[in-house]
Design a protein around this motif. Structure first.
Motif, PDB file in Angstrom:
ATOM      1  N   ILE A 176       8.269 -31.592  -4.942  1.00 10.92           N
ATOM      2  CA  ILE A 176       9.167 -32.603  -4.369  1.00 10.92           C
ATOM      3  C   ILE A 176       9.164 -33.832  -5.270  1.00 10.92           C
ATOM      4  N   LYS A 180      11.806 -38.923  -3.363  1.00  8.10           N
ATOM      5  CA  LYS A 180      11.704 -38.575  -1.947  1.00  8.10           C
ATOM      6  C   LYS A 180      10.290 -38.782  -1.419  1.00  8.10           C
ATOM      7  N   ASP A 289      17.082 -31.526  -4.956  1.00  6.48           N
ATOM      8  CA  ASP A 289      16.028 -32.157  -5.752  1.00  6.48           C
ATOM      9  C   ASP A 289      16.306 -32.000  -7.245  1.00  6.48           C
ATOM     10  N   THR A 293      17.110 -35.019  -9.844  1.00  8.35           N
ATOM     11  CA  THR A 293      16.176 -35.175 -10.953  1.00  8.35           C
ATOM     12  C   THR A 293      16.928 -35.191 -12.281  1.00  8.35           C
ATOM     13  N   GLU A 319      20.897 -35.670   2.023  1.00  8.59           N
ATOM     14  CA  GLU A 319      20.560 -35.498   0.614  1.00  8.59           C
ATOM     15  C   GLU A 319      21.816 -35.285  -0.235  1.00  8.59           C
TER      16      GLU A 319
END
Length: 462
Positions: A176, A180, A289, A293, A319
């Motif tokens: 993660i 977050k 994610d 990123t 998200e």
């Protein structure tokens, strides 16, 4: 919701994007709870947290009591407050939300009261009143294993946690991203467990560095909490091209870099999105994610392919919104059909439509004949979900029963497996799921282990 840092600012770092509530704002938000006779927020929380109770205490300024009630059912409330998909769980089922007035921001209040508890020193080390002679070995230092370790240690059991990585935390640490869940939040919990007497054996791959039989021989009970790490693969022409990478490899490399580790794959560009056109394939939280990123690594562009539409994606809508604000482009009803280039240069994208529902009630994606287009990309990240490793084979333990999906067959709530004194929890039982479910499973299994150890001790005493 608490204020969000603007996208241009937060895209430059891996810090959390939400600000902290001020005391008066936390009280104001908590005070919106209608104290329902049937609290749907609580019933839709896997841990059945006593949400209305700690919201009322927060509204009254009784923060220490609020924290103690929150901690009573949740081992890591500050983590769940940050990463739980509240829009699909407690907040999504808030009566105020259903009536159209906007949910009580339960997750943000949970994060606030626990962060305050850390600041004030209210978070205690899991120190038992009395030590017990029995020991439990836990394989996997992710949320399920750590939740069980906490409860077992509080009961006085001697606990050793084995993990393949060099830091404990599992996906909390390496899966993660920091925007977050900032890593000091995880590390301080692990430090508390160590202070409480939990022993961590890291860089230990079961089946290689130590056998499963050896671990069983060392302990009165063993808990398997390995999670699922085997990435689902892509087919189609060119699927083996350089530049097509697994989501977990990509996220792990990024998180290691955030710790300050030297990561050759980042420095070489293999797992670095800087200056590249990036395509992420998948629609779950892991895909989100990866998308976010890549933006922070300085990608030229970031697109996400998902074969269904926005309403049917499994990831958190919150998200998705955050990713869009940060510059990601979502290509709905799109699936990879193949790849061009020895070092990937493009994804062949098949456009889809939703057909008739399947047995689960979800509409099945169907290809639109002839609707294929090339999408330029120098880095493709596969975020299609995870499957269990073949543990009985890897560990040389054929007596460990698994399901047809490869997950360990374990009793509901107790986690007992086909092997005497062996339990299993989390994703290795459920398949890829949520952190909060792993915590729930770890707590339930710890309770079952304590009952079984006490029963065995009583028999031995007769």
């Amino acid at each position: 919701m608490p204020e969000k840092r603007d996208a241009e600012t937060r895209n430059r770092d891996f810090d959390e994007i939400y600000a902290e509530y001020a005391a008066e704002k936390a009280a104001e938000q908590a005070g919106r709870c209608s104290q329902c006779g049937v609290p749907y927020c609580q019933s839709h929380c896997p841990l059945h947290n006593n949400i209305p109770d700690w919201l009322r205490l927060t509204a009254e300024g009784r923060l220490r009591e609020a924290y103690e009630i929150s901690q009573a059912t949740n081992t890591f409330p500050e983590i769940c407050g940050r990463i739980c998909p509240q829009d699909r769980l407690c907040e999504g089922n808030c009566v105020i939300e259903q009536s159209g007035h906007g949910t009580v921001t339960i997750g943000s209040v949970e994060k606030y009261i626990t962060d305050r508890a850390w600041e004030e020193g209210w978070v205690g080390v899991p120190t038992p009143r009395e030590e017990r002679a029995e020991s439990v070995g836990i394989i996997g230092a992710g949320p399920g294993g750590l939740a069980a370790a906490d409860m077992l240690r509080q009961a006085g059991v001697q606990v050793t946690v084995y993990d393949r990585y060099d830091r404990a935390g599992g996906l909390l640490t390496y899966g993660i991203p920091g925007f977050k869940l900032e890593k000091p939040v995880v590390m301080r919990r692990i430090e508390q467990l160590e202070k409480g007497g939990v022993t961590f054996v890291l860089n230990c791959t079961v089946g290689e560095d130590m056998s499963f039989a050896e671990i069983r021989g060392k302990h009165d009970a063993v808990l398997i909490a390995t999670g699922v790490y085997k990435s689902r693969d892509l087919g189609g022409p060119g699927a083996g091209a350089k530049g097509i990478v697994k989501a977990l490899d990509y996220l792990t490399a990024s998180n290691r870099a955030s710790f300050g580790d030297t990561v050759p794959e980042i420095e070489s560009g293999e797992l670095n999105a800087q200056g590249k056109r990036v395509v992420v394939i998948g629609g779950g939280d892991t895909a989100m994610d990866c998308v976010r990123t890549a933006i922070r690594q300085g990608a030229e562009s970031v697109k996400c392919l998902y074969r269904r539409d926005r309403a049917n994606m499994p990831g958190s809508q919150r998200e998705v919104q955050n990713a869009e604000e940060e510059g990601a482009v979502f290509e709905w009803l799109s699936a990879p059909k193949g790849f061009a280039g020895d070092s990937v240069s493009a994804v062949k994208v098949q456009k889809m439509r939703l057909g008739a529902p399947d047995a689960t009630g979800r509409q099945v994606p169907e290809e639109i004949e002839g609707a294929i287009e090339d999408m330029e990309a120098e880095l493709v990240i596969k975020a299609l979900g995870f499957e269990p490793e073949e543990l009985p084979t890897l560990w040389g333990e054929p007596g460990l029963d698994v399901t047809r999906w490869g997950t360990i067959r374990a009793e509901y709530q107790t986690g007992r497996t086909s092997l005497e004194g062996v339990y299993a929890v989390g994703d290795i039982v459920r398949g890829a799921s949520l952190v909060v479910w792993a915590i729930r499973d770890g707590r339930d299994a710890a309770q079952a282990i304590l009952e079984d150890l006490s029963a065995a001790r009583a028999v031995a005493a007769e």
